[in-house]
Scaffold this active site. Structure first.
Site, PDB file in Angstrom:
ATOM      1  N   HIS A 121       0.859  -1.192   0.000  1.00 10.95           N
ATOM      2  CA  HIS A 121       0.000   0.000   0.000  1.00 10.95           C
ATOM      3  C   HIS A 121       0.884   1.227   0.000  1.00 10.95           C
ATOM      4  O   HIS A 121       2.030   1.185   0.425  1.00 10.95           O
ATOM      5  CB  HIS A 121      -0.938  -0.010   1.218  1.00 10.95           C
ATOM      6  CG  HIS A 121      -0.230  -0.034   2.526  1.00 10.95           C
ATOM      7  ND1 HIS A 121      -0.026   1.074   3.294  1.00 10.95           N
ATOM      8  CD2 HIS A 121       0.377  -1.048   3.180  1.00 10.95           C
ATOM      9  CE1 HIS A 121       0.639   0.744   4.369  1.00 10.95           C
ATOM     10  NE2 HIS A 121       0.909  -0.533   4.329  1.00 10.95           N
ATOM     11  N   TYR A 130      -4.362   7.075  10.815  1.00 10.12           N
ATOM     12  CA  TYR A 130      -4.038   7.581  12.152  1.00 10.12           C
ATOM     13  C   TYR A 130      -5.050   8.676  12.482  1.00 10.12           C
ATOM     14  O   TYR A 130      -5.271   9.575  11.661  1.00 10.12           O
ATOM     15  CB  TYR A 130      -2.637   8.191  12.170  1.00 10.12           C
ATOM     16  CG  TYR A 130      -1.528   7.187  11.937  1.00 10.12           C
ATOM     17  CD1 TYR A 130      -0.862   6.604  13.003  1.00 10.12           C
ATOM     18  CD2 TYR A 130      -1.133   6.815  10.642  1.00 10.12           C
ATOM     19  CE1 TYR A 130       0.163   5.693  12.808  1.00 10.12           C
ATOM     20  CE2 TYR A 130      -0.111   5.893  10.428  1.00 10.12           C
ATOM     21  CZ  TYR A 130       0.529   5.342  11.521  1.00 10.12           C
ATOM     22  OH  TYR A 130       1.542   4.421  11.320  1.00 10.12           O
ATOM     23  N   PRO A 141       4.991   2.696  19.321  1.00  9.45           N
ATOM     24  CA  PRO A 141       4.561   2.054  18.073  1.00  9.45           C
ATOM     25  C   PRO A 141       4.099   3.028  16.980  1.00  9.45           C
ATOM     26  O   PRO A 141       3.994   2.621  15.825  1.00  9.45           O
ATOM     27  CB  PRO A 141       3.399   1.154  18.520  1.00  9.45           C
ATOM     28  CG  PRO A 141       2.923   1.743  19.810  1.00  9.45           C
ATOM     29  CD  PRO A 141       4.120   2.362  20.456  1.00  9.45           C
ATOM     30  N   LYS A 186       7.959   1.640  13.684  1.00  9.37           N
ATOM     31  CA  LYS A 186       9.398   1.540  13.406  1.00  9.37           C
ATOM     32  C   LYS A 186      10.099   0.381  14.119  1.00  9.37           C
ATOM     33  O   LYS A 186      11.205  -0.004  13.740  1.00  9.37           O
ATOM     34  CB  LYS A 186      10.099   2.850  13.798  1.00  9.37           C
ATOM     35  CG  LYS A 186       9.774   4.013  12.870  1.00  9.37           C
ATOM     36  CD  LYS A 186      10.368   3.784  11.507  1.00  9.37           C
ATOM     37  CE  LYS A 186       9.852   4.729  10.457  1.00  9.37           C
ATOM     38  NZ  LYS A 186       9.633   4.119   9.162  1.00  9.37           N
ATOM     39  N   TYR A 209       8.698   7.920   7.131  1.00  6.72           N
ATOM     40  CA  TYR A 209       7.722   6.846   7.331  1.00  6.72           C
ATOM     41  C   TYR A 209       8.080   5.640   6.455  1.00  6.72           C
ATOM     42  O   TYR A 209       8.050   4.491   6.897  1.00  6.72           O
ATOM     43  CB  TYR A 209       6.316   7.350   6.993  1.00  6.72           C
ATOM     44  CG  TYR A 209       5.215   6.428   7.448  1.00  6.72           C
ATOM     45  CD1 TYR A 209       4.690   6.522   8.732  1.00  6.72           C
ATOM     46  CD2 TYR A 209       4.703   5.436   6.607  1.00  6.72           C
ATOM     47  CE1 TYR A 209       3.692   5.674   9.168  1.00  6.72           C
ATOM     48  CE2 TYR A 209       3.701   4.582   7.038  1.00  6.72           C
ATOM     49  CZ  TYR A 209       3.196   4.706   8.307  1.00  6.72           C
ATOM     50  OH  TYR A 209       2.212   3.858   8.745  1.00  6.72           O
TER      51      TYR A 209
HETATM   52  C1  PHB Z   1       0.057  -2.242  13.233  1.00  8.23           C
HETATM   53  O1  PHB Z   1      -0.487  -2.643  12.199  1.00  8.23           O
HETATM   54  O2  PHB Z   1       0.149  -2.980  14.229  1.00  8.23           O
HETATM   55  C2  PHB Z   1       0.605  -0.865  13.265  1.00  8.23           C
HETATM   56  C3  PHB Z   1       0.503  -0.073  12.138  1.00  8.23           C
HETATM   57  C4  PHB Z   1       0.997   1.213  12.154  1.00  8.23           C
HETATM   58  C5  PHB Z   1       1.596   1.697  13.306  1.00  8.23           C
HETATM   59  C6  PHB Z   1       1.692   0.908  14.427  1.00  8.23           C
HETATM   60  C7  PHB Z   1       1.202  -0.385  14.416  1.00  8.23           C
HETATM   61  O3  PHB Z   1       2.062   2.966  13.317  1.00  8.23           O
END
Ligand code: PHB
Ligand code: APR
Length: 390
Positions: free
Chosen positions: A72, A200, A292, A296, A383
């Site tokens: 993606h 997010y 999280p 990273k 990112y």
């Molecule tokens: C996850 O899919 O667990 C996940 C995705 C993005 C993040 C943190 C965790 O920034």
């Protein structure tokens, strides 16, 4: 037993290091404290930078990831009262991302280790690195009540944050830097179709995140106070709170269902320096933890292993330069990810003691991000993952 490299910890860092070293002609053994079933049951993050995808492919463990992972290229950012905006990592950084769970990566690594005849000793108790300052380090451990010893040239501490390795570096040498955040993430895994994008959300009720594992497996998180108890969060309450934190048009698209896993993780930034002492090298969570936000942690474990495996393989070919620079090189990337995940955490979460000024400054920064090509490019560059150093 005698091997060139003794690896402590059979999580993603230790298994990947073992796999790459074996393919590079460096013999090694992995000592893992837990059972294989326990290691494989852990649910962790699942977004891979493209550099990580290439390292896994290069290690011969990319086949299922390429088949089942979801490539993606946009991430969404939503915040209360504004429209969602999407940022295209392909457009701004020239590379997409891959959604593929750490649990699957660990399964693939165990399968690859078995197929090559790699030695992973599980339920190894009381593993101790010995003589790391000398020329002949070794590991001791207990298995089934019996004391065993592995002699090696180098020891790789890939034993996670609570492992034994980091503590073997003398206090006069090791310097740790830490920041603890006043909240955690309550995560839910459900067998429901995820949203198309990873989104997010910043909201007055707290942060929320919509993520994915595969077309029928979704991962969602909400920010929660540190004293939250899982028993207080039945599924219905979780889904209602999650939806309340997303703009209504996105909340409507979230498909709910029974959770198959629910867990709480506190957020912390932690870096231990240096990542080498004598013949002991640290990699992954043994040396650093990032919150999280930005996904990273796993990518850093993979980049440490990329640098460390290259250093060890080159060393056995008679070229030493990467071993000497391992700690500095790895730490540059670690600090860059530590800074990025701290920044994204500060931007998107609600802090218990935040002032109106903090709130308005964050809103303004998000506004800038949604309008500025430069800001989007900077976000995407980090990112999607910075390139490895040569
Ligand atoms: C996850 O899919 O667990 C996940 C995705 C993005 C993040 C943190 C965790 O920034
Ligand atoms: N002896 C042997 N093994 C140990 C010991 C010990 N004393 N202590 C811990 N271990 C094992 C753990 O049981 C675990 O399987 O080391 C392994 C470390 O694995 P992880 O914690 O997954 O750490 P790492 O391999 O560095 O992977 C980092 O995990 O937490 C996430 O976000 C992080 O995705 C990143 C990844």
């Amino acid at each position: 037993m005698r091997v060139q490299v003794g690896i402590i910890g059979g999580g993603p860092a230790g298994l990947l290091l073992s796999q790459i070293l074996h393919r590079g002609g460096v013999d090694n053994v992995v000592l893992e404290a837990r059972s294989r079933a326990y290691v494989l049951a852990r649910i962790r993050a699942g977004v891979l930078e493209w550099g990580s995808v290439e390292v896994l492919r290069g290690a011969g463990v990319g086949e299922r990831m390429d088949r089942e992972g979801h490539v993606h290229d946009s991430i969404g950012i939503a915040w209360s009262g504004r429209e969602l905006f999407l940022i295209d990592t392909n457009q701004y950084a020239g590379r997409p991302m891959m959604a593929y769970g750490q649990t699957n990566i660990t399964e693939d690594l165990y399968a690859a280790r078995d197929a090559m005849g790699g030695v992973v000793i599980d339920e190894a108790e009381d593993v101790r690195p010995q003589d790391i300052d000398g020329e002949r380090p070794y590991l001791t451990y207990r298995k089934g009540g019996e004391l065993r010893r592995v002699d090696c040239d180098f020891i790789a501490g890939c034993d996670g944050f609570h492992g034994v390795s980091r503590g073997c570096i003398p206090g006069s040498v090791l310097h740790s830097v830490e920041k603890v955040y006043p909240f955690g993430w309550l995560g839910v895994l459900s067998e429901t179709p995820p949203l198309d994008e990873i989104i997010y959300a910043r909201h007055a009720r707290g942060f929320a995140l919509a993520s994915q594992r595969n077309p029928m497996l979704s991962r969602y998180y909400i920010q929660c106070p540190l004293d939250t108890k899982i028993e207080d969060w039945p599924d219905d309450k979780f889904w209602a709170e999650l939806k309340a934190r997303f703009p209504p048009e996105i909340a409507k698209r979230i498909v709910t269902g029974p959770s198959i896993e629910k867990s709480i993780a506190p957020l912390r930034s932690f870096v231990a320096e240096p990542m080498r002492h004598g013949r002991l090298f640290l990699a992954g969570d043994a040396a650093h933890i990032v919150p999280p936000t930005g996904a990273k942690g796993l990518n850093l474990a993979i980049s440490d292993v990329f640098y460390l495996s290259r250093a060890l393989i080159e060393h056995y070919k008679g070229k030493g330069r990467y071993l000497e620079s391992y700690s500095d090189m790895a730490l540059r990337r670690v600090w860059s990810a530590a800074r990025f995940s701290w920044w994204l955490t500060m931007l998107l979460h609600r802090f218990p003691d935040q002032t109106e000024f903090d709130e308005r400054a964050r809103e303004s920064e998000l506004d800038y991000l949604s309008r500025s090509e430069h800001a989007k490019r900077s976000l995407c560059e980090q990112y999607a993952g910075l390139p490895f150093e040569n």
